[in-house]
Each structure stands twice: as structure tokens, then as C-alpha cells.
Design an enzyme around this catalytic site. Sequence first.
Site, short mmCIF file in Angstrom:
data_model
loop_
_atom_site.label_atom_id
_atom_site.label_comp_id
_atom_site.label_asym_id
_atom_site.label_seq_id
_atom_site.Cartn_x
_atom_site.Cartn_y
_atom_site.Cartn_z
N HIS A 20 -24.32 118.04 24.26
CA HIS A 20 -24.46 118.61 22.99
C HIS A 20 -25.84 118.31 22.66
CE1 HIS A 20 -24.10 118.32 18.49
NE2 HIS A 20 -22.85 119.41 18.55
N VAL B 291 -28.24 115.95 21.03
CA VAL B 291 -28.13 115.18 19.63
C VAL B 291 -26.62 114.93 19.49
CG1 VAL B 291 -27.60 117.55 18.53
CG2 VAL B 291 -28.53 115.66 17.06
N GLY C 276 -22.36 115.69 14.60
CA GLY C 276 -21.97 115.01 13.23
C GLY C 276 -20.66 114.77 13.01
N CYS C 277 -19.72 115.41 13.74
CA CYS C 277 -18.41 114.98 13.71
C CYS C 277 -18.05 113.57 14.28
CB CYS C 277 -17.38 116.02 14.25
SG CYS C 277 -17.86 116.26 16.23
N ASP D 273 -16.43 110.93 12.35
CA ASP D 273 -15.05 109.99 12.87
C ASP D 273 -15.33 108.50 12.86
OD1 ASP D 273 -12.39 110.61 14.13
OD2 ASP D 273 -13.42 109.29 15.68
#
Length: 175
Positions: free
Chosen positions: A71, A77, A80-81, A85
Amino acid sequence: MSTRPSSLSYEDLVRSGEGLMFGPGNAQLPLPPMLMFDRITHITDEGGAHGKGRIVAELDVRPDLWFFDCHFKGDPVMPGCLGLDAMWQLVGFFMCWMGAPGRGRALGVGEVEFRGQVTPRKTLVRYEIDLKKVILRRMALCVGDGVMFADDKLIYSAKDLKVGLFSAEQLAAME
């Protein structure tokens, strides 16, 4: 005043993921690589922005973290998830730390804002969660607000992170 530990090591967190911390049938943190923090530096059922408790946890950023390879290729990077989480993981852990039984499930979030990114050049991610609602009854439910920093720069904020703890029977009824 709480007699529970006010900080937890990586080994403690892995014990939770193996189901050894809160007993059979109760919530567990995910095991690595989905465990998104290396230690809880502070956890309390007092204080915080809403007077209901606070959690602070950290993740050591290393270029070899699994998500950087996929990613994105050539533009690594942290997704964001995964930061979001981590915040749900911490809210759920708080309820078990408080002694509530059941298995944790994220129930939603009111608002999320992304202000930056975590790249392999960062060294430390810090999560701070302020609990604003703590219900420990037949079904345990916590709601908190969280922020995530990378090297002390605000990266994400999330309001109204909701997590519940459910019995095996309640979870079976949800299938």
C-alpha cells in the site's frame, strides 16, 4: 482507584490476542500483524476529556511493516483503515480491562478526518482515546473520541468510535 495495570507491554498485548488475558469467550486483541500498536503506555478509568477514562498506545514505525510493501508499491503509506481499526481495538480493550465479559465488535464511528499520512520515514505512531460513554451492563458498550499522531503530528481524528462486547449467543444471532 483502579487496581488494574496502567500500562501494558507488547507481550501483554499478544497474551490478550491469544485469549490468555481475559479468559475463554471474552474479547481478544488481534494477533500480529493486525495488532496495530506495540504497547499501551497509559490506561485509566478516570480522567480524560470526558472524565470516563483514557488510553494512550504506541506503534513503532519500521520500514518493514507488512502494509508498506502493498500500500502502495513505490509510494508506501499506512492505510487509514488500519489507524481507525487501532482506535476500535483500544476502545474494545478498555471494556475488557474494566472487567466486562464478551467478544468485541466495532459498531461504527461518527466522524473521521484524515490530516496527514504515516510513511516509513516516521518513527512513532501514538493513539489517544478519550472515553465519553461507558455502559457495562448485559451488553457492554463504549464510545470514545480518538486521535492518532505520527512523530507528534496529528494524522487522524475520529469522533464517536463505538465498540460493543457480545456473548457467543448474541453473536450467533447476528450471523
